[in-house]
Write a protein that holds these residues in place. Sequence first.
Motif, PDB file in Angstrom:
ATOM      1  N   LYS A 110       0.839  -1.212   0.000  1.00  0.00           N
ATOM      2  CA  LYS A 110       0.000   0.000   0.000  1.00  0.00           C
ATOM      3  C   LYS A 110       0.865   1.250   0.000  1.00  0.00           C
ATOM      4  O   LYS A 110       1.949   1.266   0.585  1.00  0.00           O
ATOM      5  N   ASN A 111       0.340   2.309  -0.697  1.00  0.00           N
ATOM      6  CA  ASN A 111       1.084   3.573  -0.718  1.00  0.00           C
ATOM      7  C   ASN A 111       0.807   4.370   0.554  1.00  0.00           C
ATOM      8  O   ASN A 111       0.112   3.902   1.455  1.00  0.00           O
ATOM      9  N   GLU A 112       1.345   5.578   0.599  1.00  0.00           N
ATOM     10  CA  GLU A 112       1.211   6.391   1.809  1.00  0.00           C
ATOM     11  C   GLU A 112      -0.238   6.738   2.112  1.00  0.00           C
ATOM     12  O   GLU A 112      -0.592   7.022   3.267  1.00  0.00           O
ATOM     13  N   GLN A 113      -1.076   6.738   1.086  1.00  0.00           N
ATOM     14  CA  GLN A 113      -2.495   7.049   1.294  1.00  0.00           C
ATOM     15  C   GLN A 113      -3.302   5.806   1.697  1.00  0.00           C
ATOM     16  O   GLN A 113      -4.510   5.870   1.913  1.00  0.00           O
ATOM     17  N   GLU A 148      -1.239  -0.824  -4.250  1.00  0.00           N
ATOM     18  CA  GLU A 148      -0.530  -0.616  -5.523  1.00  0.00           C
ATOM     19  C   GLU A 148      -0.677  -1.869  -6.392  1.00  0.00           C
ATOM     20  O   GLU A 148      -0.651  -2.992  -5.885  1.00  0.00           O
ATOM     21  N   ASP A 151       3.825  -6.941  -0.754  1.00  0.00           N
ATOM     22  CA  ASP A 151       4.680  -6.187   0.162  1.00  0.00           C
ATOM     23  C   ASP A 151       5.658  -7.173   0.807  1.00  0.00           C
ATOM     24  O   ASP A 151       5.266  -8.014   1.632  1.00  0.00           O
TER      25      ASP A 151
END
Length: 613
Positions: free
Chosen positions: A515-518, A522, A532
Amino acid sequence: MAKNFNQLASFVWSVADLLRGDYKQSDYGKVILPFTLLRRLDCVLERTKPAVLAEHEAKKSLGIDLTMFLTKKAEQSFFNTSPFDFGRLLGDPAQIKANLVSYINGFSENARDIFERYDFHKQIEKLDDCNLLFLIVQKFAAIDFHPEVVSNADMGLVFEDLIRRFAELSNETAGEHYTPREVIRLMVDLLFTADDEALTKPGIVRSVYDPTAGTGGMLSIAGEHLHGLNPKARMVMFGQELNGESYAICKADMLIKGQDVSNIIMGNTLSDDGHSGKEFDYMLSNPPFGVEWKKVEKEVLKEHEQKGFAGRFGAGLPRVSDGSLLFLMHLCSKMRPYDKTKNEGGSRFAIVLNGSPLFTGGAGSGESEIRRWIIENDWLEAIIALPTDMFYNTGIATYVWMVTNKKDEQRKGKVQLINGAEYYRKMRKSLGSKRKELGENDIARLVEVHGRFEELRHVKVLDGEGKVVSESLEPADTPISSSPEGGRVESFMVSRIFDNADFGFSTITVERPLKNEQGKIETDKKGKPKADAKLRDTENVPLKDDIDSYFKREVLPHVPDAWIDHGKTKVGYEIPFNRFFYQYTPPRSLEEIDTELKAVTGEILNLLQQVTA
């Protein structure tokens, strides 16, 4: 002189008194062991020596190899053409060195090689320089090692006792040279249980092989055991040994027994197989525990890569720190093919290993692949756990693996695990790390457990004074008998039966999305979520369990966004022996502990009052 091997060994050991000062303690064996062998050979040949000398004198001018004629006259597989023996050597003290060298050179090549392995001529020089040579020969001449006085079995025990003493003096590990005899007897008993022909049929011939022969103890006991069961059967012995002095003793023992000593090879079994292409009926081995194989890594790796399963190490290679599984594979390569239709051929072998080969290495590792190869071929018959403190150089837990390519019908697809850790008697005097030994009853009990091939528990009934009232083996599913008044019943599992697949598992790789920062997942170009690496995990799924069912049941309830990367799934095998025999012991009640604490506290207070009074 007493025939008891302990007294014989002590008598020989007394020679060490003569060596003190001129020899380091660690070098005593370089003199005493070859002289013991020499005196034994001297005694064995004494009766036929005149006939050998006469035959040699009559035929030496023919210019041909006289070996066949002379061995026939000697009634042994070796001979000596020198006029000297221990008696005549003592008759000429001034020429003792030259005469002794001449005497040794008079042996046939197969016996002379034994003394060359000891570099014996160098010791003769040194003893002569120290004015000890005549005294040593005189000392050994007084020892009666004639075969009718000292049996081959007792002679083997004399060697073993001397080797152990010398190993302790030089800080070597005695266990590298030989295995406790009662352990060998157990292994041999287990080997022969399924061969009715060898036990009864006259004229039957069987071959036995030990790739780590040491001083020949395993081969000797196998031969003695078969002869005891069937005097008309014959055992042909084969072996290989790396240590020069152990090889020399083994070769001498085989000579005396009338075996073909060309079957005993000097060298490293792993890098240079001295019996390449040969197969055997029975095999025994106690390879060194936890010894690295870096010295032979190049040769072993070459055979593994170039020959694969056509060689010995196709299944895989263990880590370099422990080569014991290489010997296991080596023995598997020596099994005779088994013809099911004719019920002919096939092999059985027993090998002693430490605990590491049972479980070391995860799925896909060399160790796991070796276990997988043996179990999936249905060769693993049984594993017997021995008591700790059984070996001279280590107190660790050890296991006997029974392997065969001709399992009985009832054993097919099964493996029997036997917990023999409680079957022993304590020794009155420790020998190195060895504090326990198997008694005759212990060996008989373990052989019985193996033969019954069922899940069993050992039940012991004790009276109120803690004395054993009775002991028995009972099927695991029968109720445990009630304890006598004031007494108790103790029990533990001795035998368990498993399917081959019970030892297998699939190691699956569980991925979770990156997952991205938000907090958004992905994805790759195909729109699939990326994994991940930091959240990656693995799970071991029993082979008998469906992977997808396991995943839905055990993983998804906790991490609903997870998935399996099936491309990374690997099959592994391990044998968690102790887990299968774990027995829960409930803790004592709080009341019992509290009562004991109060009693101890009271004793301490009383002592303090006596001190301060």
